[in-house]
Design an enzyme around this catalytic site. Structure first.
Site, PDB file in Angstrom:
ATOM      1  N   GLU A  51       0.863  -1.181   0.000  1.00  0.00           N
ATOM      2  CA  GLU A  51       0.000   0.000   0.000  1.00  0.00           C
ATOM      3  C   GLU A  51       0.900   1.231   0.000  1.00  0.00           C
ATOM      4  OE1 GLU A  51      -3.152   1.957   3.155  1.00  0.00           O
ATOM      5  OE2 GLU A  51      -2.871  -0.219   3.173  1.00  0.00           O
ATOM      6  N   ASP A  62      -4.576   9.563   9.649  1.00  0.00           N
ATOM      7  CA  ASP A  62      -3.231   9.125   9.989  1.00  0.00           C
ATOM      8  C   ASP A  62      -2.793   9.621  11.355  1.00  0.00           C
ATOM      9  OD1 ASP A  62      -3.001   7.891   7.543  1.00  0.00           O
ATOM     10  OD2 ASP A  62      -2.172   9.671   6.564  1.00  0.00           O
TER      11      ASP A  62
END
Length: 256
Positions: A51, A62
């Site tokens: 990924e 994140d």
């Protein structure tokens, strides 16, 4: 075989070999842009799917580790255009199927039709777009579908059953099962009801289910592998790169 089917096939092959599939996340161009392809090749050789995170200045989900890597990559001039250019120069010399994870804005700016064409040309088999609700994703899904590129859907422990079923049916490549609510990079253990949750998602999906957010050690991979096809390792791998350690050695340690 359609590009998104390569992801599914890689995870199924890992399971048939008696392994939990490993999806490894790296931020494109981190820690140094000139190391991107070499890092990608090393990570791909030790995982089943890779990924690639597209750096973005205002990421949705994140944690601090990936945010740091993203900001450093942006400072070094890494953009979506640059990533595709580097992948083109590599000549598809990557041993694992690629998934690209990005917030929506860079994809919109690039253009959906062009995005799908570049993905097909560079070995990107699917996209993950955390800030794109399924109800607003039709235009992107149609553009990707024309080239066999998948749009991977995310579910969480808080996703209602009917919606979880809809997302599982729409996903291509695998279903991304978030294993903790909140941000990536946290130090907390996997939830006690992980098995029940992953069994539920797996029961709803005809595709492999991969669990991410919080995978940091071999015990996490082993625990996930009892109830899902694969484990996604992100922040822990980015920390390895941040320290200058060997990413392939770390990924191999997760299989023990």
């Amino acid at each position: 075989m359609q590009p998104h089917e390569k992801i599914t096939a890689a995870l199924i092959a890992a399971n048939k070999a008696g392994r939990t599939g490993l999806v490894a996340f790296i931020t494109a161009g981190y820690p140094e842009p000139q190391q991107f392809i070499a890092t990608l090749q090393a990570v791909a050789a030790a995982s089943d799917v890779v990924e690639i995170g597209v750096p973005f200045s205002d990421p949705m989900a994140d944690g601090m580790t990936i945010q740091r890597s993203s900001f450093k990559a942006i400072e070094n001039g890494v953009t979506l255009r640059w990533i595709f250019s580097e992948l083109e120069r590599s000549g598809k010399a990557i041993s694992a199927p690629l998934v690209m994870m990005s917030d929506l804005n860079p994809l919109l700016a690039f253009g959906y039709a062009r995005l799908a064409e570049k993905a097909l040309a560079t070995g990107v088999c699917a996209f993950i777009v955390p800030d794109l609700p399924f109800e607003e994703s039709e235009e992107l899904r149609l553009a990707l579908d024309r080239h066999g590129i998948g749009l991977i859907q995310l579910v969480t422990p808080a996703t209602p059953g009917p919606r979880m079923r809809k997302l599982a049916a729409a996903s291509k490549g695998f279903v991304y099962a978030v294993t903790i609510t909140g941000i990536t990079g946290g130090g907390g253990a996997l939830p006690d009801d992980l098995a029940e949750y992953l069994d539920k998602v797996s029961g709803l999906s005809g595709l492999p289910v991969c669990a991410g957010f919080g995978i940091r050690a071999a015990k996490d991979v082993a625990n996930v592998g009892k109830h899902a096809s694969g484990a996604i390792v992100g922040s822990a791998l980015v920390e390895v790169l941040e320290r200058g350690d060997d990413p392939a050695a770390f990924l191999k340690s997760l299989r023990r």
